[in-house]
Design a protein around this motif. Structure first.
Motif, PDB file in Angstrom:
ATOM      1  N   MET A   1       0.842  -1.199   0.000  1.00 28.96           N
ATOM      2  CA  MET A   1       0.000   0.000   0.000  1.00 28.96           C
ATOM      3  C   MET A   1       0.880   1.253   0.000  1.00 28.96           C
ATOM      4  SD  MET A   1      -2.769   1.244   2.859  1.00 28.96           S
ATOM      5  CE  MET A   1      -4.200   0.272   2.497  1.00 28.96           C
ATOM      6  N   LYS A   2       0.411   2.278  -0.735  1.00 23.49           N
ATOM      7  CA  LYS A   2       1.150   3.549  -0.743  1.00 23.49           C
ATOM      8  C   LYS A   2       1.041   4.195   0.636  1.00 23.49           C
ATOM      9  CE  LYS A   2      -1.227   5.232  -4.128  1.00 23.49           C
ATOM     10  NZ  LYS A   2      -1.788   6.120  -5.106  1.00 23.49           N
ATOM     11  N   ALA A   3       1.807   5.256   0.862  1.00 20.50           N
ATOM     12  CA  ALA A   3       1.699   5.972   2.139  1.00 20.50           C
ATOM     13  C   ALA A   3       0.238   6.347   2.341  1.00 20.50           C
ATOM     14  CB  ALA A   3       2.571   7.213   2.101  1.00 20.50           C
ATOM     15  N   PRO A   4      -0.336   6.056   3.531  1.00 15.94           N
ATOM     16  CA  PRO A   4      -1.767   6.310   3.718  1.00 15.94           C
ATOM     17  C   PRO A   4      -2.152   7.763   3.483  1.00 15.94           C
ATOM     18  CG  PRO A   4      -0.825   5.227   5.654  1.00 15.94           C
ATOM     19  CD  PRO A   4       0.275   5.382   4.649  1.00 15.94           C
ATOM     20  N   ALA A   5      -1.212   8.695   3.700  1.00 17.03           N
ATOM     21  CA  ALA A   5      -1.550  10.112   3.494  1.00 17.03           C
ATOM     22  C   ALA A   5      -2.031  10.352   2.064  1.00 17.03           C
ATOM     23  CB  ALA A   5      -0.339  10.990   3.807  1.00 17.03           C
ATOM     24  N   THR A   6      -1.562   9.528   1.096  1.00 18.50           N
ATOM     25  CA  THR A   6      -1.954   9.747  -0.306  1.00 18.50           C
ATOM     26  C   THR A   6      -3.393   9.283  -0.575  1.00 18.50           C
ATOM     27  OG1 THR A   6      -1.109   7.600  -0.997  1.00 18.50           O
ATOM     28  CG2 THR A   6       0.435   9.450  -1.104  1.00 18.50           C
ATOM     29  N   LEU A   7      -4.017   8.634   0.394  1.00 23.33           N
ATOM     30  CA  LEU A   7      -5.402   8.185   0.212  1.00 23.33           C
ATOM     31  C   LEU A   7      -6.386   9.341   0.341  1.00 23.33           C
ATOM     32  CD1 LEU A   7      -5.241   5.013   2.491  1.00 23.33           C
ATOM     33  CD2 LEU A   7      -5.365   5.042   0.000  1.00 23.33           C
ATOM     34  N   PHE A   8      -5.922  10.455   0.880  1.00 24.95           N
ATOM     35  CA  PHE A   8      -6.826  11.572   1.163  1.00 24.95           C
ATOM     36  C   PHE A   8      -6.677  12.656   0.097  1.00 24.95           C
ATOM     37  CE2 PHE A   8      -5.919   9.258   5.005  1.00 24.95           C
ATOM     38  CZ  PHE A   8      -7.178   9.073   5.540  1.00 24.95           C
ATOM     39  N   GLU A   9      -7.760  13.459  -0.066  1.00 26.39           N
ATOM     40  CA  GLU A   9      -7.747  14.472  -1.126  1.00 26.39           C
ATOM     41  C   GLU A   9      -6.658  15.502  -0.907  1.00 26.39           C
ATOM     42  OE1 GLU A   9     -11.740  16.068  -1.657  1.00 26.39           O
ATOM     43  OE2 GLU A   9     -12.448  14.009  -1.871  1.00 26.39           O
ATOM     44  N   THR A  10      -6.527  15.946   0.361  1.00 26.69           N
ATOM     45  CA  THR A  10      -5.417  16.856   0.664  1.00 26.69           C
ATOM     46  C   THR A  10      -4.556  16.152   1.696  1.00 26.69           C
ATOM     47  OG1 THR A  10      -6.786  17.886   2.341  1.00 26.69           O
ATOM     48  CG2 THR A  10      -6.674  18.999   0.223  1.00 26.69           C
ATOM     49  N   SER A  11      -3.262  16.358   1.611  1.00 21.74           N
ATOM     50  CA  SER A  11      -2.344  15.613   2.458  1.00 21.74           C
ATOM     51  C   SER A  11      -2.582  15.946   3.937  1.00 21.74           C
ATOM     52  CB  SER A  11      -0.918  15.974   2.038  1.00 21.74           C
ATOM     53  OG  SER A  11      -0.038  15.151   2.719  1.00 21.74           O
ATOM     54  N   PRO A  12      -2.990  14.972   4.742  1.00 16.65           N
ATOM     55  CA  PRO A  12      -3.304  15.283   6.148  1.00 16.65           C
ATOM     56  C   PRO A  12      -2.049  15.489   6.980  1.00 16.65           C
ATOM     57  CG  PRO A  12      -3.634  12.942   5.708  1.00 16.65           C
ATOM     58  CD  PRO A  12      -3.187  13.555   4.423  1.00 16.65           C
ATOM     59  N   GLY A  13      -2.199  16.256   8.052  1.00 17.98           N
ATOM     60  CA  GLY A  13      -1.074  16.471   8.968  1.00 17.98           C
ATOM     61  C   GLY A  13      -0.694  15.171   9.654  1.00 17.98           C
ATOM     62  N   GLU A  14      -1.704  14.395  10.041  1.00 14.41           N
ATOM     63  CA  GLU A  14      -1.472  13.106  10.694  1.00 14.41           C
ATOM     64  C   GLU A  14      -2.466  12.107  10.115  1.00 14.41           C
ATOM     65  OE1 GLU A  14      -1.694  13.073  14.971  1.00 14.41           O
ATOM     66  OE2 GLU A  14       0.116  14.292  15.154  1.00 14.41           O
ATOM     67  N   VAL A  15      -2.161  10.813  10.271  1.00  9.43           N
ATOM     68  CA  VAL A  15      -3.127   9.780   9.897  1.00  9.43           C
ATOM     69  C   VAL A  15      -3.411   8.939  11.142  1.00  9.43           C
ATOM     70  CG1 VAL A  15      -3.653   7.816   8.414  1.00  9.43           C
ATOM     71  CG2 VAL A  15      -2.315   9.720   7.505  1.00  9.43           C
ATOM     72  N   TRP A  16      -4.694   8.784  11.452  1.00  5.40           N
ATOM     73  CA  TRP A  16      -5.128   7.986  12.600  1.00  5.40           C
ATOM     74  C   TRP A  16      -5.860   6.749  12.080  1.00  5.40           C
ATOM     75  CZ3 TRP A  16      -7.828  12.245  16.122  1.00  5.40           C
ATOM     76  CH2 TRP A  16      -6.862  13.191  16.491  1.00  5.40           C
ATOM     77  N   LEU A  17      -5.832   5.703  12.896  1.00  7.69           N
ATOM     78  CA  LEU A  17      -6.483   4.448  12.533  1.00  7.69           C
ATOM     79  C   LEU A  17      -7.414   4.027  13.658  1.00  7.69           C
ATOM     80  CD1 LEU A  17      -6.726   1.728  10.931  1.00  7.69           C
ATOM     81  CD2 LEU A  17      -4.680   0.966  12.177  1.00  7.69           C
ATOM     82  N   GLU A  18      -8.690   3.788  13.340  1.00 12.25           N
ATOM     83  CA  GLU A  18      -9.604   3.232  14.343  1.00 12.25           C
ATOM     84  C   GLU A  18      -9.984   1.814  13.936  1.00 12.25           C
ATOM     85  OE1 GLU A  18     -12.611   5.728  16.021  1.00 12.25           O
ATOM     86  OE2 GLU A  18     -13.817   3.999  16.647  1.00 12.25           O
ATOM     87  N   ILE A  19      -9.871   0.910  14.896  1.00 14.46           N
ATOM     88  CA  ILE A  19     -10.074  -0.523  14.642  1.00 14.46           C
ATOM     89  C   ILE A  19     -11.377  -0.987  15.280  1.00 14.46           C
ATOM     90  CG2 ILE A  19      -9.147  -2.804  15.265  1.00 14.46           C
ATOM     91  CD1 ILE A  19      -6.338  -1.547  14.896  1.00 14.46           C
ATOM     92  N   GLY A  20     -12.297  -1.540  14.481  1.00  9.43           N
ATOM     93  CA  GLY A  20     -13.566  -2.043  15.008  1.00  9.43           C
ATOM     94  C   GLY A  20     -14.443  -0.903  15.486  1.00  9.43           C
ATOM     95  N   PHE A  21     -14.870  -0.024  14.548  1.00  9.51           N
ATOM     96  CA  PHE A  21     -15.537   1.220  14.967  1.00  9.51           C
ATOM     97  C   PHE A  21     -17.024   1.071  15.256  1.00  9.51           C
ATOM     98  CE2 PHE A  21     -15.332   1.676  10.212  1.00  9.51           C
ATOM     99  CZ  PHE A  21     -16.685   1.638   9.941  1.00  9.51           C
ATOM    100  N   GLY A  22     -17.603  -0.130  15.055  1.00  8.43           N
ATOM    101  CA  GLY A  22     -19.023  -0.316  15.365  1.00  8.43           C
ATOM    102  C   GLY A  22     -19.882   0.574  14.483  1.00  8.43           C
ATOM    103  N   GLY A  23     -20.654   1.489  15.078  1.00  8.17           N
ATOM    104  CA  GLY A  23     -21.497   2.401  14.305  1.00  8.17           C
ATOM    105  C   GLY A  23     -20.758   3.634  13.819  1.00  8.17           C
ATOM    106  N   GLY A  24     -19.506   3.801  14.225  1.00  7.22           N
ATOM    107  CA  GLY A  24     -18.668   4.878  13.694  1.00  7.22           C
ATOM    108  C   GLY A  24     -18.879   6.238  14.346  1.00  7.22           C
ATOM    109  N   GLU A  25     -19.542   6.280  15.514  1.00 11.08           N
ATOM    110  CA  GLU A  25     -19.784   7.586  16.162  1.00 11.08           C
ATOM    111  C   GLU A  25     -18.456   8.281  16.494  1.00 11.08           C
ATOM    112  OE1 GLU A  25     -20.764   4.630  17.602  1.00 11.08           O
ATOM    113  OE2 GLU A  25     -22.791   4.623  16.757  1.00 11.08           O
TER     114      GLU A  25
END
Ligand SMILES: C[S@@+](CC[C@H](N)C(=O)[O-])C[C@H]1O[C@@H](n2cnc3c(N)ncnc32)[C@H](O)[C@@H]1O
Length: 185
Positions: A1-25
């Protein structure tokens, strides 16, 4: 996978990962509160994915990307030191002792997480199940890649200032009040 920052429209300052978010609140609230952060969020439960997608659309969030398969596969694909923050909030508790090996906090998963988290990056683990709290803390501290940030009891028994209560958390299904363990890589 490419650097995750490239997945976003504008390059984010940081990339966070949430695992098992349920309903995503928590995903959508954090994404809204932190528009400069890119959030990768993983869930396998279809209704949860649909709920999160509808929140993303309703709030017009541009900084969330969803992964609809096992989070462990995503973690294995991510480049080294590419994630600034990981949230594992109220993971499936697997309360029966013979099922504890199904819990996501395991030494090999901690190896995988420690590879993708940046030096100084953060990990938050929350649960309301006593045996999981004990086991996760013991496994993470024994693993050694993440330093627990708590210096007094209120640091883990009160919700952190930036915490957003999750749907599962509000159900009070566990056997203790929620605990929140913050670690630094
Ligand atoms: C107990 S629920 C908590 C959901 C949410 N974090 C909350 O607090 O409301 C745990 C969630 O983790 C998801 N899950 C379990 N194992 C997973 C995995 N390997 N990858 C991604 N999601 C997973 C389940 O589908 C479930 O929705």
């Amino acid at each position: 996978m490419k650097a995750p920052a490239t997945l976003f429209e504008t390059s984010p300052g940081e990339v966070w990962l949430e695992i098992g978010f349920g309903g995503g609140e928590h995903v959508s609230a954090q994404a809204q509160a932190n528009p400069d952060v890119g959030i990768l969020a993983s869930e396998v439960f279809v209704e949860g994915l649909a709920k999160c997608l509808s929140d993303i659309e309703e709030k017009a969030l541009k900084n969330v990307r969803l992964w609809d398969e096992d989070a462990r596969e995503l973690v294995d694909l991510l480049p080294e030191a590419s994630i600034d923050r990981v949230f594992i909030l109220f993971p499936d508790p697997w309360p029966k002792k013979r099922h504890h090996k199904r819990r996501i906090i395991q030494p090999d998963f901690l190896d995988a997480l420690s590879r993708i988290v940046t030096p100084g990056g953060r990990l938050r683990f929350a649960t309301d199940v006593r045996s999981y709290a004990d086991e996760a803390l013991e496994k993470i501290l024994t693993h050694g890649a993440f330093d627990w940030q708590a210096s007094k009891a209120d640091d883990w028994r009160r919700p952190p200032e930036d915490h957003v209560r999750t749907r599962y958390e509000t159900k009070n299904l566990g056997d203790i009040a929620p605990v929140y363990f913050d670690f630094r890589r």
